[in-house]
Each structure stands twice: as structure tokens, then as C-alpha cells.
Design a protein around this motif. Structure first.
Motif, short mmCIF file in Angstrom:
data_model
loop_
_atom_site.label_atom_id
_atom_site.label_comp_id
_atom_site.label_asym_id
_atom_site.label_seq_id
_atom_site.Cartn_x
_atom_site.Cartn_y
_atom_site.Cartn_z
N UNK A 39 -18.26 -5.56 1.07
CA UNK A 39 -17.87 -5.77 2.46
C UNK A 39 -18.98 -6.45 3.26
N UNK A 40 -20.23 -5.99 3.07
CA UNK A 40 -21.35 -6.54 3.84
C UNK A 40 -21.69 -7.95 3.36
N UNK A 443 -18.75 -3.62 12.19
CA UNK A 443 -19.00 -2.39 12.96
C UNK A 443 -18.31 -1.20 12.31
N UNK A 444 -17.06 -1.39 11.91
CA UNK A 444 -16.32 -0.32 11.22
C UNK A 444 -17.01 0.06 9.93
N UNK A 445 -17.42 -0.93 9.15
CA UNK A 445 -18.07 -0.68 7.87
C UNK A 445 -19.39 0.06 8.06
N UNK A 446 -20.15 -0.35 9.07
CA UNK A 446 -21.42 0.32 9.37
C UNK A 446 -21.22 1.79 9.71
N UNK A 447 -20.21 2.08 10.53
CA UNK A 447 -19.91 3.48 10.88
C UNK A 447 -19.50 4.28 9.66
N UNK A 448 -18.74 3.64 8.77
CA UNK A 448 -18.29 4.34 7.57
C UNK A 448 -19.45 4.63 6.62
N UNK A 449 -20.38 3.70 6.53
CA UNK A 449 -21.55 3.92 5.66
C UNK A 449 -22.35 5.12 6.17
#
Length: 606
Positions: A39-40, A443-449
Motif C-alpha cells: 500500500x505504501x 492516511x487510512x493506511x497509516x492509522x491502520x498500521x
């Protein structure tokens, strides 16, 4: 002209390192970390493309061919089927990975084509090829180091498993890279690429037998044959004697028959494994028969399969041969059957159009073969063969190689169906929309990590007995982590242990359509019993016993519920069934249950 390293080529290659990525910072060190890495890195690359086309001043024409259309056509029905079921597609990481890779594919193709026009040599492609070949060395070296004990494999049951822990998916990642190394080892002119490729092939052929992955062996034989098919003597022979479609199809059918015969012969190596997969195929075919056209919905396989497996043993309670093979599974071990069960014959037909159009205009050329195209086609063949008996497309690393191989094939496809011409204002409008969507996704991916890392912290607090502190973490994480069915199940299970039964029921029922194995129904039944819903609890334990008939514990809880409900004759009959059950794996739980049932039967008789 000498080749040089391209920074853009390195960025384009970042998604390939998904196959090597894993992290102990997460509760699951293998699967989700690979998704986050994809994703990143995929987002970084997509941002590069958007900026490039945003700054492009003149009109630009995008050439659309059949491969581009069928890849997009396959992803869209998967999304639609998920939405029709009432689910949010942005909560499903499997769908999100497809979106990232599709965007990568659709933007990378015109970018690489444009750069190829501007330069006498496409440095970007040359860099990507070099990185693929280097990965072909790193991947097998990782496994060899584990086999020799230099590095410990994180799953102790297996001596080696690369960055996957398990030799099955590890071998799928190797076999996806092998055709690139093999093609450049055979056909590349003398130089650094050829030397790297030869080392890679040798290392892979050393480590593949150590994985004991029969599917990978079959795929390896096929891609070696495909590479040899492009050597000059074989090309001349092919063009001389197989000049029409009837002869070509006949030969391919014979070769396919030989491969299948070899596949069946290899089943004798692991008979239980082969028998287990046959049972999975049987249940999956029943799923396809019930909804043949559009399937049960994308990403529905694990939950629906458990329901069908339970129905099978409900109707065949004495089939202990298959009961010993049954387990809670997430994959069909056949991508084609899994696609058919989830998206129906319609979805499977769309998927099969991808390889059809990839090879539809294939020609064997003796002079100056296109090495990148041969390698990409070989990788596609390897993945498609692995898909017959394994689950390569469920792995984000192999899926990345799959899309990249299709990209290389599509770039070399001369025919286009139509062309799209865009001016600067249109590109800037779509670019701005793309940047906004990309920002929200990152932003969503960062929060999930962050949340995934906190989950591991909460999980460890529970193991240490710090329930109150852990519970607060679970409460805080739940809104962000609802997308992860394993977190939701773990949260519901911990609530059962903490005797917060009603809350546990609410949480568990929220994830039942995505995860519903035997353990799930044991925790759900325990919570239902805890608030006095005895009949509902009995149904949950009964479902658990049908999903995994060899488990003693669900039946034991059913006996206790019969007693609570005053159904003593039923309790006695079920207790006797438990005493007569064959034992798959003896344990303290099994011994304890049998001893308690023996005491109950003796006291009942007296």
C-alpha cells in the motif's frame, strides 16, 4: 549504449520487495505487513505518475488494449459484488490491494511507453529487470540460510519459509521470479545481467526441492520448458511442423496431459495433503453449484466454505475419513475454483480472459527475441499453474509480480482497441482528484498500521493477565480495526474470557459473515450460555462440531447443555458418541473430556 540505473525504475520496483517484507511489530508478522508495504510503496509510485502527467503540458494519447480492459473488468465486478452484499469495499484489504495494483498498472504503462519514446534505451525497464534478478538471488538465499540454521524460521513447524514462514507461499514467490532469471540466464548476452541470472537460477533450483512444494516443482518444469521453447532450434522446429492451430493445440494438450500426470504422481508424496485438498475442492464445487452465475461475493470464501463444510458433515455424520482431513481454511487451494465460488462463472470467465489476451497474438521469433516479454509470459504461466493447486494470488507479493508481468506483456502488445486523448486541464482535474484520494488512502493506511501495532500490545497485555488495561486498548482500537476480522474475533473472544457475554455476542456477530470457524462458534456459544441463551448456545456448539467433527470440546459442551435443559437421554446418547469417536490427536483436553463422559455415563447407568 551502456545501461544506467534509473531512480524512477527503482521506485517502480519497490512493490516487488513486498515478497521479502515481514515484521514482528504486528500480531500477524507475514500477511498484513506485506499488504501495508504494498500500500505504501504503491502509493509512492502512483504519486510519481500523477505528478508526471500533471506537469505534462501537451495533449497525451493513452492506448488501451484488450489486456488493460479485462484486468479492469475483473476488478470492477469484485467491487460490485462486495458492495451488493452490503459491505464497504474500503474495509477489505484484498480489494484495496487490487485497487492499488490496478492504478499502478494503468499509470505505469503510459509512463514507461512515454519514457521509451524519449530515450534511445529504456533505463527504467533495465533497472526493473536488474532488481528482479537481484530479488531472484535474495529470495532463495533467505530460505537456504533458514535451512542451514543461520536464520531461524518464525514458524517452528517448518525448517524454511523465507519471508512467509510457510514453504507453500514462499515457493509461490520463488516460482513467480524464476522465469525472469531463467530467461536472462539463457538468452541475455554476456554481461552482469546474465551472471546474476545464472546465480539466481542455480540458487532457486537448490531451494525449491527443499520446500517440498509439489505445485512449485510442476510450475518450474513448465517454465523451463517454456524458456527452452524460445531457443533457436526449437523455434525453427516449431514453425516448421506446428504451423496451424490444430497441431499447436494437439501438442499443447499432450504437454498439459504429461504435466497433469506428473501432478497426480506427486500426490503420493503427501497423501493426506492431497486428500485434504480433494475434499476442499468437493465442498467448493458445491458452493459453485448453489450460485453458479455470480457467486457468493468477493472475499466470502472462508465463511461460506465453513457453512458448506458444516452442512456436508450434518448430512454425512459418519464420514470420518474426510472429517480427519477437514479444517478451518481461508483458501480453496485452487484459485479458479475460489474465483468461481466468489464471483461465479461470470467472474471466472473474466479472469481467464487475462491469460487468453496475453497470449492471443503470441509468435515465436528465432532472431532477437524480446527477453522481457518471454520472462513476463513465463512468470504468468508459473503463477497460473501454481493457481491450480495453491493460492498464489492471495499473496500480495506474488500479486505484485502478476500485475508487473501483465504490464510488461501489455507494453509489448502492438494492437490497441481504442485511444484516449487528454489535454492538460483534464489531466490536472483527474490528477487533483487522484492526489486527494491517495492522501486519504495513505492516511487510512497509516492509522491502520498504528492500530495493528497497538493490537499486538493489547494482545500481550491479555497474555500477562492485565485485562482492564487491555480491554481499554481493544475499545479504543475497535473503530479503526473493524476491517480486520481476526482482530474482531480476538476482541470478542477476550470479552468472553472476561465474562462480558452480551458485548462479546455483539462483537462476534459483527464478524460472522467474514470469519466463522469452529473456534468462533465455541466462543459465541460460551457467551450465549453465559446470559442464559441455552438453545442458541447449543446451536453454536453444534455448528462448531459440524465444521470440525474431530473436535471433542464442542460436543462436550453440548452434553452439558442437554443436562441444563433437562434432556438427559439426549445427553447420554451424545456422551456415548463422544466415547465412540476416533481420536485424531490425543491431548489433555481429549483425555479430560472422555474421562468426564465416562464418569457421567457410569453415574447415569447407576
Amino acid at each position: 549504449m551502456k545501461s544506467r540505473i534509473s531512480i524512477a525504475g527503482i521506485i517502480l520496483s519497490l512493490i516487488l520487495f513486498t515478497t521479502l517484507f515481514h515484521s514482528n511489530a504486528f500480531t500477524d508478522p507475514f500477511i498484513l505487513p506485506k499488504y501495508f508495504f504494498l500500500a505504501i510503496t504503491g502509493s509512492i509510485t502512483i504519486a510519481l505518475f500523477i505528478i508526471y502527467f500533471f506537469r505534462f503540458k501537451y495533449k497525451h494519447t493513452f492506448s488501451i488494449n484488450s489486456i488493460d480492459l479485462v484486468i479492469t473488468a475483473f476488478v470492477l465486478p469484485a467491487s460490485i459484488s462486495y458492495i451488493i452484499k452490503g459491505h464497504n469495499p474500503f474495509m477489505e484489504v484484498k480489494l484495496l490491494s487490487l485497487y492499488v495494483l490496478l492504478a499502478f498498472y494503468l499509470l505505469a504503462k503510459p509512463y514507461l511507453q512515454e519514457k521509451a519514446k524519449q530515450q534511445s534505451s529504456n533505463y527504467h525497464l533495465e533497472t526493473i529487470i536488474t532488481i528482479i534478478l537481484l530479488l531472484g538471488i535474495l529470495q532463495p538465499l533467505y530460505g537456504i540460510a533458514q535451512y542451514m540454521g543461520v536464520i531461524n524460521n518464525q514458524i517452528p513447524d517448518f525448517r524454511l519459509g523465507g519471508a512467509y514462514g510457510n514453504p507453500g507461499p514462499y515457493s509461490n514467490s520463488l516460482i513467480a521470479l524464476l522465469p525472469f532469471s531463467l530467461t536472462y540466464a539463457i538468452f541475455a548476452p554476456k554481461g552482469s545481467k546474465k551472471h546474476i541470472a545464472i546465480i539466481s537460477v542455480v540458487l532457486m533450483l537448490i531451494v525449491l526441492p527443499l520446500t517440498h512444494a509439489r505445485t512449485a516443482w510442476i510450475a518450474a518444469v513448465a517454465v523451463i520448458g517454456y524458456a527452452i521453447l524460445h531457443t533457436k532450434p526449437i523455434v525453427n522446429f516449431w514453425n516448421k511442423y506446428f504451423y496451424n492451430w490444430i497441431r499447436k493445440i494437439t501438442l499443447l494438450a499432450v504437454l498439459a496431459g504429461i504435466l497433469l500426470a506428473g501432478a497426480f504422481a506427486l500426490t503420493s508424496i503427501k497423501k493426506d495433503s492431497a486428500s485434504g485438498r480433494k475434499f476442499i475442492y468437493k465442498v467448493t464445487l458445491d458452493m459453485v453449484k448453489e450460485k453458479p452465475v455470480f457467486g457468493h461475493g468477493y472475499a466470502s470464501f472462508p465463511a461460506v466454505h465453513n457453512n458448506f463444510q458444516a452442512d456436508y458433515f450434518r448430512e454425512n455424520p459418519n464420514d470420518w475419513e474426510n472429517a480427519f482431513l477437514a479444517d478451518g481454511i481461508n483458501y480453496a487451494f485452487n484459485e479458479y475454483l475460489q474465483i468461481a465460488s466468489e464471483l461465479g462463472i461470470f467472474g471466472l470467465a473474466l479472469f481467464l480472459l487475462i491469460p487468453f489476451f496475453s497470449f492471443s497474438d503470441k509468435k515465436l521469433i528465432a532472431e532477437k527475441p524480446n527477453l522481457l516479454q518471454i520472462a513476463a509470459e513465463g512468470s504468468l504461466i508459473a503463477i497460473l499453474i501454481s493457481s491450480l493447486f495453491s493460492y498464489p494470488l492471495q499473496d500480495y507479493g506474488v500479486l505484485s509480480v502478476f500485475f508487473l508481468s501483465l504490464l510488461f506483456i501489455s507494453i509489448n502488445k502492438k494492437q490497441s482497441i481504442f485511444r484516449l486523448t487528454s489535454n492538460q486541464s483534464k489531466r490536472r482535474l483527474f490528477g487533483l482528484i487522484g492526489i486527494v484520494v491517495l492522501f486519504l488512502f495513505i492516511h487510512q493506511t497509516s492509522n491502520r498500521i498504528k492500530a495493528e501495532k497497538e493490537w499486538k500490545s493489547a494482545f500481550e497485555l491479555v497474555r500477562k493477565g492485565h485485562y482492564e488495561e487491555a480491554q481499554q486498548k481493544y475499545i479504543d482500537l475497535y473503530p479503526v480495526m473493524k476491517y480486520n476480522q481476526f482482530f474482531v474475533f480476538n476482541y470478542g473472544a477476550e470479552l468472553t474470557v472476561m465474562q462480558q457475554f452480551q458485548k462479546s455476542i455483539n462483537v462476534l456477530q459483527d464478524v460472522e459473515h467474514r470469519l466463522n470457524d469452529s473456534d468462533f462458534y465455541i466462543y459465541l456459544g460460551s457467551s450465549q450460555e453465559g446470559i442464559g441463551l441455552l438453545k442458541e448456545a447449543f446451536e453454536s456448539f453444534e455448528q462448531a462440531s459440524y465444521i470440525m467433527p474431530v473436535k471433542f470440546y464442542p460436543r462436550y459442551r453440548m452434553v452439558l447443555l442437554h443436562q441444563k435443559l433437562g434432556e438427559m437421554e439426549k445427553a447420554k446418547a451424545l456422551a456415548q458418541q463422544i466415547m465412540d469417536m476416533p481420536i485424531k490427536v490425543d491431548s489433555d483436553v481429549v483425555s479430560g473430556v472422555r474421562q468426564e463422559m465416562k464418569v457421567f455415563l457410569n453415574s447415569y447407568s447407576e
